[in-house]
Write a protein that holds these residues in place. Sequence first.
Motif, PDB file in Angstrom:
ATOM      1  N   VAL A  35       0.832  -1.220   0.000  1.00  0.00           N
ATOM      2  CA  VAL A  35       0.000   0.000   0.000  1.00  0.00           C
ATOM      3  C   VAL A  35       0.859   1.260   0.000  1.00  0.00           C
ATOM      4  CG1 VAL A  35      -1.950  -1.105   1.154  1.00  0.00           C
ATOM      5  CG2 VAL A  35      -0.237   0.091   2.529  1.00  0.00           C
ATOM      6  N   SER A  36       0.332   2.293  -0.665  1.00  0.00           N
ATOM      7  CA  SER A  36       0.889   3.647  -0.602  1.00  0.00           C
ATOM      8  C   SER A  36       0.288   4.345   0.607  1.00  0.00           C
ATOM      9  CB  SER A  36       0.457   4.447  -1.834  1.00  0.00           C
ATOM     10  OG  SER A  36       1.232   4.131  -2.928  1.00  0.00           O
ATOM     11  N   ALA A  37       0.688   5.585   0.796  1.00  0.00           N
ATOM     12  CA  ALA A  37       0.029   6.430   1.799  1.00  0.00           C
ATOM     13  C   ALA A  37      -1.240   6.993   1.166  1.00  0.00           C
ATOM     14  CB  ALA A  37       0.962   7.559   2.178  1.00  0.00           C
ATOM     15  N   PRO A  38      -2.249   7.340   1.978  1.00  0.00           N
ATOM     16  CA  PRO A  38      -3.469   7.919   1.387  1.00  0.00           C
ATOM     17  C   PRO A  38      -3.135   9.143   0.518  1.00  0.00           C
ATOM     18  CG  PRO A  38      -3.826   7.372   3.687  1.00  0.00           C
ATOM     19  CD  PRO A  38      -2.373   7.172   3.433  1.00  0.00           C
ATOM     20  N   THR A  46      -4.555  17.413  -0.442  1.00  0.00           N
ATOM     21  CA  THR A  46      -3.101  17.192  -0.323  1.00  0.00           C
ATOM     22  C   THR A  46      -2.846  15.740   0.040  1.00  0.00           C
ATOM     23  OG1 THR A  46      -2.980  19.439   0.533  1.00  0.00           O
ATOM     24  CG2 THR A  46      -1.001  18.090   0.763  1.00  0.00           C
ATOM     25  N   LYS A  47      -1.862  15.134  -0.629  1.00  0.00           N
ATOM     26  CA  LYS A  47      -1.487  13.747  -0.313  1.00  0.00           C
ATOM     27  C   LYS A  47      -0.895  13.689   1.086  1.00  0.00           C
ATOM     28  CE  LYS A  47       0.912  11.531  -3.484  1.00  0.00           C
ATOM     29  NZ  LYS A  47       1.826  11.142  -4.577  1.00  0.00           N
ATOM     30  N   VAL A  48      -1.113  12.597   1.783  1.00  0.00           N
ATOM     31  CA  VAL A  48      -0.544  12.459   3.132  1.00  0.00           C
ATOM     32  C   VAL A  48       0.985  12.619   3.096  1.00  0.00           C
ATOM     33  CG1 VAL A  48      -0.081  10.773   4.961  1.00  0.00           C
ATOM     34  CG2 VAL A  48      -2.420  11.192   4.219  1.00  0.00           C
ATOM     35  N   THR A  49       1.637  12.063   2.072  1.00  0.00           N
ATOM     36  CA  THR A  49       3.104  12.201   2.001  1.00  0.00           C
ATOM     37  C   THR A  49       3.512  13.682   1.958  1.00  0.00           C
ATOM     38  OG1 THR A  49       3.139  10.134   0.792  1.00  0.00           O
ATOM     39  CG2 THR A  49       5.180  11.395   0.787  1.00  0.00           C
ATOM     40  N   ASP A  50       2.725  14.489   1.229  1.00  0.00           N
ATOM     41  CA  ASP A  50       3.063  15.920   1.178  1.00  0.00           C
ATOM     42  C   ASP A  50       2.783  16.596   2.518  1.00  0.00           C
ATOM     43  OD1 ASP A  50       4.055  15.979  -1.461  1.00  0.00           O
ATOM     44  OD2 ASP A  50       2.011  15.868  -2.221  1.00  0.00           O
ATOM     45  N   GLY A 120       3.417   7.531   6.435  1.00  0.00           N
ATOM     46  CA  GLY A 120       2.165   7.484   5.663  1.00  0.00           C
ATOM     47  C   GLY A 120       1.846   6.066   5.227  1.00  0.00           C
ATOM     48  N   GLU A 121       2.801   5.414   4.628  1.00  0.00           N
ATOM     49  CA  GLU A 121       2.613   4.033   4.147  1.00  0.00           C
ATOM     50  C   GLU A 121       2.436   3.092   5.339  1.00  0.00           C
ATOM     51  OE1 GLU A 121       4.185   6.200   2.342  1.00  0.00           O
ATOM     52  OE2 GLU A 121       3.552   5.676   0.326  1.00  0.00           O
ATOM     53  N   ASP A 122       3.277   3.301   6.351  1.00  0.00           N
ATOM     54  CA  ASP A 122       3.289   2.390   7.486  1.00  0.00           C
ATOM     55  C   ASP A 122       1.930   2.370   8.198  1.00  0.00           C
ATOM     56  OD1 ASP A 122       5.283   0.682   8.804  1.00  0.00           O
ATOM     57  OD2 ASP A 122       4.679   1.820  10.580  1.00  0.00           O
ATOM     58  N   GLY A 182       4.495   0.283   1.332  1.00  0.00           N
ATOM     59  CA  GLY A 182       5.419   0.576   0.245  1.00  0.00           C
ATOM     60  C   GLY A 182       6.370   1.687   0.630  1.00  0.00           C
ATOM     61  N   PHE A 183       7.291   2.006  -0.301  1.00  0.00           N
ATOM     62  CA  PHE A 183       8.060   3.250  -0.247  1.00  0.00           C
ATOM     63  C   PHE A 183       9.330   3.230   0.604  1.00  0.00           C
ATOM     64  CE2 PHE A 183       7.665   8.079   0.792  1.00  0.00           C
ATOM     65  CZ  PHE A 183       8.431   8.430  -0.295  1.00  0.00           C
ATOM     66  N   PHE A 184       9.523   2.216   1.470  1.00  0.00           N
ATOM     67  CA  PHE A 184      10.747   2.268   2.274  1.00  0.00           C
ATOM     68  C   PHE A 184      11.253   0.879   2.645  1.00  0.00           C
ATOM     69  CE2 PHE A 184       9.160   1.228   6.568  1.00  0.00           C
ATOM     70  CZ  PHE A 184       7.802   1.439   6.408  1.00  0.00           C
ATOM     71  N   SER A 196      12.726   6.859  -3.946  1.00  0.00           N
ATOM     72  CA  SER A 196      12.355   8.181  -4.450  1.00  0.00           C
ATOM     73  C   SER A 196      10.827   8.289  -4.460  1.00  0.00           C
ATOM     74  CB  SER A 196      12.948   8.399  -5.837  1.00  0.00           C
ATOM     75  OG  SER A 196      12.616   7.322  -6.664  1.00  0.00           O
ATOM     76  N   ARG A 197      10.316   9.493  -4.700  1.00  0.00           N
ATOM     77  CA  ARG A 197       8.861   9.705  -4.637  1.00  0.00           C
ATOM     78  C   ARG A 197       8.122   8.735  -5.572  1.00  0.00           C
ATOM     79  NH1 ARG A 197       6.416  14.277  -2.478  1.00  0.00           N
ATOM     80  NH2 ARG A 197       4.618  12.894  -2.484  1.00  0.00           N
ATOM     81  N   GLY A 198       6.963   8.313  -5.116  1.00  0.00           N
ATOM     82  CA  GLY A 198       6.191   7.350  -5.905  1.00  0.00           C
ATOM     83  C   GLY A 198       6.726   5.936  -5.780  1.00  0.00           C
ATOM     84  N   GLY A 199       7.610   5.728  -4.795  1.00  0.00           N
ATOM     85  CA  GLY A 199       8.371   4.485  -4.717  1.00  0.00           C
ATOM     86  C   GLY A 199       7.638   3.239  -4.236  1.00  0.00           C
ATOM     87  N   SER A 200       6.352   3.345  -3.913  1.00  0.00           N
ATOM     88  CA  SER A 200       5.640   2.115  -3.528  1.00  0.00           C
ATOM     89  C   SER A 200       5.553   1.142  -4.704  1.00  0.00           C
ATOM     90  CB  SER A 200       4.231   2.434  -3.026  1.00  0.00           C
ATOM     91  OG  SER A 200       4.317   3.260  -1.898  1.00  0.00           O
ATOM     92  N   ASP A 201       5.535   1.690  -5.920  1.00  0.00           N
ATOM     93  CA  ASP A 201       5.580   0.827  -7.111  1.00  0.00           C
ATOM     94  C   ASP A 201       6.826  -0.058  -7.076  1.00  0.00           C
ATOM     95  OD1 ASP A 201       3.343   1.989  -8.207  1.00  0.00           O
ATOM     96  OD2 ASP A 201       4.423   3.209  -9.679  1.00  0.00           O
ATOM     97  N   ILE A 202       7.920   0.527  -6.599  1.00  0.00           N
ATOM     98  CA  ILE A 202       9.193  -0.216  -6.549  1.00  0.00           C
ATOM     99  C   ILE A 202       9.076  -1.352  -5.533  1.00  0.00           C
ATOM    100  CG2 ILE A 202      11.696  -0.048  -6.185  1.00  0.00           C
ATOM    101  CD1 ILE A 202      11.480   2.976  -6.715  1.00  0.00           C
TER     102      ILE A 202
HETATM  103  N1  ASP Z   1       3.560   8.052  -0.842  1.00  0.00           N
HETATM  104  C1  ASP Z   1       4.771   8.142  -1.590  1.00  0.00           C
HETATM  105  C2  ASP Z   1       4.735   9.360  -2.499  1.00  0.00           C
HETATM  106  O1  ASP Z   1       3.751  10.064  -2.568  1.00  0.00           O
HETATM  107  C3  ASP Z   1       5.098   6.897  -2.311  1.00  0.00           C
HETATM  108  C4  ASP Z   1       4.008   6.354  -3.216  1.00  0.00           C
HETATM  109  O2  ASP Z   1       2.860   6.763  -3.122  1.00  0.00           O
HETATM  110  O3  ASP Z   1       4.306   5.495  -4.028  1.00  0.00           O
HETATM  111  O4  ASP Z   1       5.704   9.623  -3.149  1.00  0.00           O
END
Ligand code: ASP
Length: 452
Positions: A35-38, A46-50, A120-122, A182-184, A196-202
């Motif tokens: 899972v990503s962060a909300p 605003t995204k939770v990560t932001d 956020g992810e955790d 995800g993400f870490f 890096s940002r968006g890293g839950s895909d990784i």
């Molecule tokens: N939450 C992180 C971001 O916004 C990672 C992700 O969503 O994949 O970058």
Amino acid sequence: MKVAKFGGTSLASAEQIKKVCAIIQADESRRVIVVSAPGKRFKDDTKVTDLLIAYAQLVLAGKDADEAKQRVVQRFTDIAEGLSLDQAIAGHITAELIVMLDRKHIKDPARFLDQVKAAGEDTCAKLVAHYLRSLGVKASYVNPFEAGLLVSDEAGNAQVLPEAYEKLRSLRDRHEIVIFPGFFGYSTDGVLVTFSRGGSDITGSILAAAVQAELYENFTDVDSVYAVNPTLVENPKEIHEITYREMRELSYSGFSVFHEEALYPAYQAGIPVCIKNTNNPAAPGTMIVSQRATTETHVSGIASDKGFCSIYVSKYLMNREVGFGRKLLKILEDEGLSYEHTPSGIDNISVILRKKDFTADIQKRVVQRIQQELQAEDIVVEQDLALVMIVGEGMRRSVGTSARATSALARASVNLEMINQGSSEVSMMFGVKEVDADRAVVALYDEFFGNE
Ligand code: ASP
């Protein structure tokens, strides 16, 4: 066994999380869930990560961050309430969130930022796991440290370590659904480090490779990958099947559906990836595979990315000067610059770089050194370039593709600064001025997909 990753908009609210959990329950082979962060619930949200980054920056600047922290906590409290989670459990998850936001780690800003971002992810993973359990599904949150997701110690830019795969393989043997943030991951010293940002895909791709999944499903908020940016062309063609190589080129040049770095682990392990829509799971989505039957036109998609610049260097008889290219690239290396492309002629060479890395100071030093050390006759730096790509397997073998492309660009009055067709087997690249980029993309789309 499938690994399914859900992105931020799929988990933005309790309603969205309910959809996610229905998708998980609908297929019992979905056993590892990332899972990503909300993310955003609506356009200007605003995204939770932001929110987390804003909080960390206030803390690091020594400013009052209580309100910023409260905004994060509130997002999760709202979700827990919407999911009707047991109050004691919700309280416990919030308490753990607050520990991750604790200022005691502030001495190292980069580490502090990573730890806060990961919250956020955790937290999201814990909420999803508990919600599934409240529905009677056997599911557990699994921490990346315990599972062995080992990464390099580069804050905000972690790379997976090869030994991680072996450790993560045991996730296969769990007799329950694994909910994985995800993400870490963690360095070998046990320090939390984010991708890096968006890293839950990784993360999803790494887990899919580690457990040898039959499929890596990547759930987002669009029905498929489109042949062109849907903000530029109305109702663009959906791509149902695409190869890893094509996807790599498209993500490089601006397609943001799937993280650029996420393809590699799945590709190496030969695991197909399916991009699907949480809001419309019945749609077939886009399959990313190692091989596909090529169509008549061979063109899969058109993409573009702005923010490039070029250094053009010319010198008579450059072609005979042994080491010229190496010396030129060494100057860039000394400045810590990585280059993107180097199209060259007999007596000239251009180096394409990302504009953001090529600051005015660096530019001054680089130009001076090229003049002095390489005795170049001409050095021209061009700013504000965009790269436009046509991508497709087999395209270069089909006669006339470049003629069609350049004619379409000429008709749209797009001046070509550069053409690079030589190296990649699946793409053709055009350098144009940034102001012309969108027009170029639309012209190419019309040419190759206009009557579909
Ligand atoms: N939450 C992180 C971001 O916004 C990672 C992700 O969503 O994949 O970058």
